[in-house]
Design a protein around this motif. Sequence first.
Motif, mmCIF file in Angstrom:
data_model
loop_
_atom_site.group_PDB
_atom_site.id
_atom_site.type_symbol
_atom_site.label_atom_id
_atom_site.label_comp_id
_atom_site.label_asym_id
_atom_site.label_seq_id
_atom_site.Cartn_x
_atom_site.Cartn_y
_atom_site.Cartn_z
ATOM 1 N N LEU A 265 0.852 -1.150 -0.110
ATOM 2 C CA LEU A 265 -0.117 -0.009 -0.577
ATOM 3 C C LEU A 265 0.970 1.560 -0.267
ATOM 4 C CD1 LEU A 265 -2.048 -0.741 2.680
ATOM 5 C CD2 LEU A 265 -2.884 -0.950 -0.407
ATOM 6 N N GLY A 266 2.003 1.276 0.421
ATOM 7 C CA GLY A 266 3.236 1.926 0.656
ATOM 8 C C GLY A 266 3.588 2.554 -0.447
ATOM 9 N N GLY A 267 3.650 1.337 -1.524
ATOM 10 C CA GLY A 267 4.478 1.632 -2.949
ATOM 11 C C GLY A 267 4.364 0.495 -3.884
ATOM 12 N N GLY A 268 5.933 -0.239 -3.192
ATOM 13 C CA GLY A 268 6.347 -1.414 -3.323
ATOM 14 C C GLY A 268 7.180 -1.535 -3.886
ATOM 15 N N ILE A 269 8.491 -1.713 -3.641
ATOM 16 C CA ILE A 269 10.064 -1.652 -4.747
ATOM 17 C C ILE A 269 10.400 -2.425 -4.287
ATOM 18 C CG2 ILE A 269 9.671 0.565 -5.496
ATOM 19 C CD1 ILE A 269 12.183 1.749 -3.610
ATOM 20 N N GLY A 270 11.935 -3.274 -5.247
ATOM 21 C CA GLY A 270 12.321 -4.733 -5.337
ATOM 22 C C GLY A 270 12.678 -5.616 -6.180
ATOM 23 N N HIS A 271 13.111 -6.341 -6.327
ATOM 24 C CA HIS A 271 13.412 -7.102 -7.764
ATOM 25 C C HIS A 271 12.500 -6.513 -8.649
ATOM 26 C CE1 HIS A 271 16.667 -8.996 -4.489
ATOM 27 N NE2 HIS A 271 16.046 -9.327 -3.777
ATOM 28 N N LEU A 272 10.954 -6.751 -8.650
ATOM 29 C CA LEU A 272 10.766 -7.419 -9.793
ATOM 30 C C LEU A 272 10.415 -5.668 -10.259
ATOM 31 C CD1 LEU A 272 8.842 -10.631 -8.845
ATOM 32 C CD2 LEU A 272 10.751 -9.926 -10.109
ATOM 33 N N THR A 273 10.478 -4.274 -10.296
ATOM 34 C CA THR A 273 9.647 -3.535 -10.624
ATOM 35 C C THR A 273 10.136 -2.643 -11.741
ATOM 36 O OG1 THR A 273 10.164 -2.399 -8.123
ATOM 37 C CG2 THR A 273 10.133 -0.880 -9.501
ATOM 38 N N ARG A 274 11.471 -3.170 -12.054
ATOM 39 C CA ARG A 274 11.959 -2.921 -13.604
ATOM 40 C C ARG A 274 10.925 -3.725 -14.595
ATOM 41 N NH1 ARG A 274 16.404 -2.636 -15.939
ATOM 42 N NH2 ARG A 274 16.226 -0.580 -17.509
ATOM 43 N N TYR B 3 27.663 1.655 -13.729
ATOM 44 C CA TYR B 3 26.162 1.351 -12.965
ATOM 45 C C TYR B 3 24.807 2.387 -12.832
ATOM 46 C CZ TYR B 3 22.073 0.527 -9.918
ATOM 47 O OH TYR B 3 20.446 -0.497 -9.884
ATOM 48 N N ARG B 4 25.362 3.368 -13.002
ATOM 49 C CA ARG B 4 24.159 4.418 -13.446
ATOM 50 C C ARG B 4 23.965 4.569 -15.052
ATOM 51 N NH1 ARG B 4 27.959 9.768 -12.407
ATOM 52 N NH2 ARG B 4 28.954 9.479 -14.313
ATOM 53 N N GLU B 5 24.489 4.425 -15.450
ATOM 54 C CA GLU B 5 24.063 4.085 -17.140
ATOM 55 C C GLU B 5 23.644 2.902 -17.323
ATOM 56 O OE1 GLU B 5 24.785 6.966 -18.337
ATOM 57 O OE2 GLU B 5 26.027 8.397 -16.946
ATOM 58 N N PHE B 6 24.004 1.614 -17.092
ATOM 59 C CA PHE B 6 23.965 0.637 -17.857
ATOM 60 C C PHE B 6 22.589 0.393 -16.765
ATOM 61 C CE2 PHE B 6 23.839 -3.922 -16.138
ATOM 62 C CZ PHE B 6 24.165 -4.628 -17.549
ATOM 63 N N ILE B 7 22.760 0.345 -15.734
ATOM 64 C CA ILE B 7 20.915 -0.234 -15.043
ATOM 65 C C ILE B 7 19.217 0.339 -16.424
ATOM 66 C CG2 ILE B 7 20.071 0.613 -13.434
ATOM 67 C CD1 ILE B 7 19.813 -2.402 -13.651
ATOM 68 N N LEU B 8 19.950 1.613 -16.584
ATOM 69 C CA LEU B 8 18.464 2.338 -17.053
ATOM 70 C C LEU B 8 18.630 1.975 -18.522
ATOM 71 C CD1 LEU B 8 18.731 6.134 -15.348
ATOM 72 C CD2 LEU B 8 18.560 3.900 -15.004
ATOM 73 N N GLU B 9 20.025 1.613 -19.292
ATOM 74 C CA GLU B 9 19.430 0.849 -20.900
ATOM 75 C C GLU B 9 19.538 -0.468 -20.784
ATOM 76 O OE1 GLU B 9 19.848 3.171 -23.040
ATOM 77 O OE2 GLU B 9 20.458 4.774 -21.991
ATOM 78 N N ALA B 10 19.581 -0.731 -19.223
ATOM 79 C CA ALA B 10 19.379 -3.338 -19.372
ATOM 80 C C ALA B 10 18.218 -3.620 -20.063
ATOM 81 C CB ALA B 10 19.908 -3.942 -17.945
ATOM 82 N N PRO B 11 18.251 -4.526 -20.426
ATOM 83 C CA PRO B 11 16.341 -4.557 -20.174
ATOM 84 C C PRO B 11 15.686 -4.887 -19.534
ATOM 85 C CG PRO B 11 18.036 -6.748 -21.312
ATOM 86 C CD PRO B 11 18.938 -5.899 -20.307
ATOM 87 N N GLU B 12 14.167 -4.520 -19.457
ATOM 88 C CA GLU B 12 13.496 -5.034 -18.085
ATOM 89 C C GLU B 12 13.268 -5.944 -17.356
ATOM 90 O OE1 GLU B 12 10.068 -2.952 -19.305
ATOM 91 O OE2 GLU B 12 10.421 -1.020 -19.989
ATOM 92 N N ALA C 5 9.045 -0.384 -16.205
ATOM 93 C CA ALA C 5 7.633 -0.407 -16.256
ATOM 94 C C ALA C 5 7.265 0.603 -15.652
ATOM 95 C CB ALA C 5 7.426 -1.372 -15.933
ATOM 96 N N ALA C 6 7.562 0.549 -14.168
ATOM 97 C CA ALA C 6 7.676 2.177 -13.224
ATOM 98 C C ALA C 6 7.296 3.372 -13.774
ATOM 99 C CB ALA C 6 7.959 1.837 -11.965
ATOM 100 N N HIS C 7 7.736 3.618 -15.089
ATOM 101 C CA HIS C 7 7.785 4.691 -15.190
ATOM 102 C C HIS C 7 7.190 4.892 -16.210
ATOM 103 C CE1 HIS C 7 12.432 6.590 -15.197
ATOM 104 N NE2 HIS C 7 11.303 6.239 -13.709
ATOM 105 N N ARG C 8 6.790 3.955 -16.800
ATOM 106 C CA ARG C 8 4.978 3.913 -18.030
ATOM 107 C C ARG C 8 3.900 4.536 -17.310
ATOM 108 N NH1 ARG C 8 8.096 0.000 -19.911
ATOM 109 N NH2 ARG C 8 7.201 -2.076 -19.493
ATOM 110 N N VAL C 9 3.555 4.567 -15.988
ATOM 111 C CA VAL C 9 2.642 5.170 -15.339
ATOM 112 C C VAL C 9 2.414 6.664 -15.130
ATOM 113 C CG1 VAL C 9 1.247 4.408 -13.190
ATOM 114 C CG2 VAL C 9 2.596 3.122 -13.528
ATOM 115 N N GLY C 10 1.476 6.688 -15.272
ATOM 116 C CA GLY C 10 1.758 8.298 -15.064
ATOM 117 C C GLY C 10 1.768 9.158 -13.707
ATOM 118 N N PRO C 11 2.200 10.227 -13.595
ATOM 119 C CA PRO C 11 2.721 11.088 -11.616
ATOM 120 C C PRO C 11 1.041 11.417 -11.360
ATOM 121 C CG PRO C 11 2.959 12.260 -13.574
ATOM 122 C CD PRO C 11 2.772 10.829 -14.753
ATOM 123 N N ASP C 12 0.427 11.164 -11.796
ATOM 124 C CA ASP C 12 -0.861 11.188 -11.123
ATOM 125 C C ASP C 12 -2.238 10.367 -11.441
ATOM 126 O OD1 ASP C 12 -1.748 11.859 -13.676
ATOM 127 O OD2 ASP C 12 -2.508 13.959 -13.170
#
Length: 463
Positions: A146-155, A233-242, A362-369
């Motif tokens: 209910l607070g959000g839920g982040i973990g291994h599967l988020t991307r 890492y900061r570049e690699f993970i954002l370009e990596a397969p989801e 996947a978390a970025h494909r949901v709108g901010p509101d």
Amino acid sequence: MTDTGTDTTSVEDLAGRLKGTVIRPGDANYDEARALYNAMIDKRPALIVRAAGVDDVVAAVNYGREHGLDLAIRGGGHNGAGLASVDDGLVIDLSALNGVEVDAENRTVKIGGGALLGDVDAATNEHGLATPAGIIASTGAGGLMLGGGIGHLTRGTGLSIDNILGAEVVLADGSVVQANESENPDLFWAIRGGGGNFGVVTSITARLHPIDNVVAGPMFWSLESAPELMRWYREFILEAPEELGGFFAFLSVPPAPPFPEELHLQKVAAVIWCWTGDPEQADEVFAEARSQPGLLMDGVQPMPLPALQSAFDPVFPPGEQWYWRADFVEEIPDAAIEKHVEFAAQMPSWKSTMHLYPIDGAAHRVGPDATPWGYRNANWGQVIVGVDPDPANAKTISDWAIAYHEALHPFSAGGAYVNMMMEEGQDRVEAAYGENYARLAKIKAKYDPDNLFHVNQNIKPAG
């Protein structure tokens, strides 16, 4: 004499209406029942209701409201700030509502308000399915999700809240309602990130994904190689397969198998990986990581997802001292890396750590509101935790976490993930929700106008 709700006659009357039990100070199991995961928090509630079902939750909510008692809702008791309990008030303990019902055909799961992540992982993995959640199996699923839920599967699959399809909620007036896209849609919007502010969530229905075995585990690098590793890492993970999850961490190598003895207690830079894609492609996916200088250990291997989900549990049992600080992060500039490495070298205990969880994909494909989670532009959820079994070290670990956070906060997106905050004041709560706070406050005013549910990262009813 005013009836405070804690006199023997009133409590016996309440107990007579419950299928579950009431625990009071002086009862043999009181100290065990009130103990929280974070032993830095020591609260003494007047009453603990161990609910046996939804009717008990209704009775407890009504009792607390009628007698003016502060109410706290306990799922797994993991909340860092100790918000699963309250001094001199009434705790509604949902731990017996721990059923997990999997509908494999429709790929959904109904999760009881007191179920732990381990319960959910075990039940869903039997069907080769999973829903995204946290990284410690003993965590309560309800509070985390209910607070959000982040973990291994988020991307690959989004936040927990992006996978919630509906919930059953006991409101402040004692009524039981459904919250989903067609029933009480405003409440449905609010609970997906607004935590326990709007009522007691007695069950959650969530979407499942076909994830069974994964190729996962930690890679450790020397602390000396950390600056170069973070820049990679900061570049690699954002370009990596989801399908690739991988959170960056500073940690000390646990002094136990399966870790090599020569690395025990060594401070290292790490990435804890999770590849949910084709296992045949895993070597190719991890090749670049394995080529980074300073690699000390490669623990990546095939495993069932629940094995990864519970891997941290032996390191972090209940009853230790915890101090949390968190922020959302959009980028990790070189100046931030310098500060990270400085504080990593000063980790005050072997259990203290820093994690950067990627929350893109996947978390970025949901709108901010679309949900209360307004930081869809953030790429990481950063958490700094001082952890130690000894209460004598509470100040040391807290001071380190606070100083580390204050050094990195200027590089943050402003707010933090509510599940990783201590009691840090109203400004921090409002910052956590950003532009969505005003809408949350209006919905709070509709469903809980008197703020009965205020022992939480509290959203004040709009006046």
